[in-house]
Design a protein around this motif. Structure first.
Motif, PDB file in Angstrom:
ATOM      1  N   GLU A  62       0.816  -1.210   0.000  1.00 16.12           N
ATOM      2  CA  GLU A  62       0.000   0.000   0.000  1.00 16.12           C
ATOM      3  C   GLU A  62       0.850   1.260   0.000  1.00 16.12           C
ATOM      4  N   GLN A  63       1.961   1.211   0.734  1.00 21.55           N
ATOM      5  CA  GLN A  63       2.742   2.432   0.932  1.00 21.55           C
ATOM      6  C   GLN A  63       3.805   2.669  -0.123  1.00 21.55           C
ATOM      7  N   LEU A  64       4.299   1.586  -0.739  1.00 21.63           N
ATOM      8  CA  LEU A  64       5.442   1.803  -1.637  1.00 21.63           C
ATOM      9  C   LEU A  64       5.420   0.959  -2.908  1.00 21.63           C
ATOM     10  N   LEU A  65       5.088  -0.325  -2.772  1.00 21.42           N
ATOM     11  CA  LEU A  65       5.396  -1.238  -3.872  1.00 21.42           C
ATOM     12  C   LEU A  65       4.397  -1.188  -5.026  1.00 21.42           C
ATOM     13  N   THR A  66       3.173  -0.770  -4.751  1.00 25.04           N
ATOM     14  CA  THR A  66       2.186  -0.769  -5.828  1.00 25.04           C
ATOM     15  C   THR A  66       1.442   0.563  -5.890  1.00 25.04           C
TER      16      THR A  66
ATOM     17  N   GLN B  19      17.861  -1.856  -4.631  1.00 32.41           N
ATOM     18  CA  GLN B  19      18.491  -1.069  -3.571  1.00 32.41           C
ATOM     19  C   GLN B  19      17.614   0.089  -3.155  1.00 32.41           C
ATOM     20  N   ALA B  20      16.970   0.717  -4.135  1.00 29.00           N
ATOM     21  CA  ALA B  20      16.091   1.851  -3.824  1.00 29.00           C
ATOM     22  C   ALA B  20      14.884   1.377  -3.020  1.00 29.00           C
ATOM     23  N   VAL B  21      14.312   0.233  -3.407  1.00 30.79           N
ATOM     24  CA  VAL B  21      13.166  -0.307  -2.673  1.00 30.79           C
ATOM     25  C   VAL B  21      13.568  -0.649  -1.240  1.00 30.79           C
ATOM     26  N   GLU B  22      14.703  -1.312  -1.114  1.00 30.83           N
ATOM     27  CA  GLU B  22      15.201  -1.713   0.214  1.00 30.83           C
ATOM     28  C   GLU B  22      15.377  -0.485   1.114  1.00 30.83           C
ATOM     29  N   SER B  23      16.022   0.513   0.574  1.00 30.11           N
ATOM     30  CA  SER B  23      16.271   1.726   1.348  1.00 30.11           C
ATOM     31  C   SER B  23      14.957   2.434   1.705  1.00 30.11           C
ATOM     32  N   SER B  24      14.039   2.493   0.749  1.00 33.29           N
ATOM     33  CA  SER B  24      12.760   3.168   1.007  1.00 33.29           C
ATOM     34  C   SER B  24      11.946   2.420   2.057  1.00 33.29           C
ATOM     35  N   LEU B  25      11.960   1.087   1.986  1.00 34.73           N
ATOM     36  CA  LEU B  25      11.207   0.307   2.976  1.00 34.73           C
ATOM     37  C   LEU B  25      11.760   0.565   4.374  1.00 34.73           C
ATOM     38  N   ARG B  26      13.076   0.653   4.497  1.00 33.06           N
ATOM     39  CA  ARG B  26      13.669   0.919   5.819  1.00 33.06           C
ATOM     40  C   ARG B  26      13.293   2.311   6.302  1.00 33.06           C
ATOM     41  N   HIS B  27      13.304   3.276   5.388  1.00 32.66           N
ATOM     42  CA  HIS B  27      12.912   4.643   5.770  1.00 32.66           C
ATOM     43  C   HIS B  27      11.464   4.678   6.247  1.00 32.66           C
ATOM     44  N   LEU B  28      10.642   3.782   5.697  1.00 32.30           N
ATOM     45  CA  LEU B  28       9.231   3.729   6.111  1.00 32.30           C
ATOM     46  C   LEU B  28       9.047   2.958   7.418  1.00 32.30           C
ATOM     47  N   GLY B  29      10.128   2.402   7.942  1.00 30.91           N
ATOM     48  CA  GLY B  29      10.030   1.737   9.234  1.00 30.91           C
ATOM     49  C   GLY B  29       9.913   0.222   9.162  1.00 30.91           C
ATOM     50  N   ARG B  36      15.126  -7.326  -3.978  1.00 31.58           N
ATOM     51  CA  ARG B  36      15.555  -7.372  -5.380  1.00 31.58           C
ATOM     52  C   ARG B  36      14.310  -7.170  -6.241  1.00 31.58           C
ATOM     53  N   VAL B  37      14.485  -6.454  -7.327  1.00 32.81           N
ATOM     54  CA  VAL B  37      13.345  -6.190  -8.208  1.00 32.81           C
ATOM     55  C   VAL B  37      13.553  -6.887  -9.550  1.00 32.81           C
ATOM     56  N   GLY B  38      12.549  -7.602  -9.981  1.00 31.71           N
ATOM     57  CA  GLY B  38      12.585  -8.246 -11.289  1.00 31.71           C
ATOM     58  C   GLY B  38      11.311  -7.916 -12.036  1.00 31.71           C
ATOM     59  N   ARG B  39      11.004  -8.699 -13.058  1.00 27.15           N
ATOM     60  CA  ARG B  39       9.759  -8.442 -13.764  1.00 27.15           C
ATOM     61  C   ARG B  39       9.051  -9.763 -14.050  1.00 27.15           C
ATOM     62  N   LEU B  40       7.799  -9.628 -14.414  1.00 26.02           N
ATOM     63  CA  LEU B  40       7.040 -10.840 -14.737  1.00 26.02           C
ATOM     64  C   LEU B  40       6.286 -10.602 -16.031  1.00 26.02           C
TER      65      LEU B  40
END
Lengths: 99, 99
Positions: A62-66, B19-29, B36-40
């Motif tokens: 909800e907050q970041l991934l989608t 890396q950006a997702v990882e860092s952002s998730l940590r910033h969000l608590g 890791r980000v991939g595609r489908l």
């Protein structure tokens, strides 16, 4: 616990990447119906509690991934799809169609 | 038959999105390990023969959907992961590491 979030464009949302893949596959001689392109995020979570993991993953989505307006998501834990967690792709209004 | 191809960066390959997702998730608590980000790619195939579908999907991956130098893939048929089809993520040489 290893979790995977699968993010897909909702039905009705334009997907130019998917159209390109579909067209290229046909040019290569493959028989395919429609193709849609989404993304996936693998996240390593420091818990083995499935309920806690699913709760955290739902909030991450909800907050970041989608973008819930145009994307649906599904979750896999340790490679196994979690039933009932996927945010069902709902039909969207025509105003979202031409994005 | 509905098929999903999951494409992931191989271990050792830089993944700035992850890396950006990882860092952002940590910033969000959120407490997370690596992300890791991939595609489908969701593909609708005009066959109900699993063997034929897997054969076609393998060739699609080699020819269009993945870059085998830096990406691994796994296949799901009708939402169920297919065992033994995933191209195992192999270690890559150091020359690929700084891409």
């Amino acid at each position: 616990m290893k979790a995977t979030v699968l993010v897909r464009p909702k039905p009705g949302i334009l997907d130019p990447q998917g159209q390109a893949v579909e067209s290229s596959l046909r040019h290569l001689g493959f028989e395919v119906g429609s193709a849609r392109v989404g993304r996936l995020v693998d996240v390593e979570l420091p818990t083995e509690d499935r309920a806690a993991a699913l709760d955290a993953l739902g909030r991450m989505c909800e907050q970041l991934l989608t973008n819930p307006l145009i994307e649906s998501y599904a979750i896999e834990l340790d490679g196994v799809p979690v039933e009932g967690v996927a945010v069902a792709p709902t039909a969207v209004g025509p105003e979202s169609d031409g994005a």
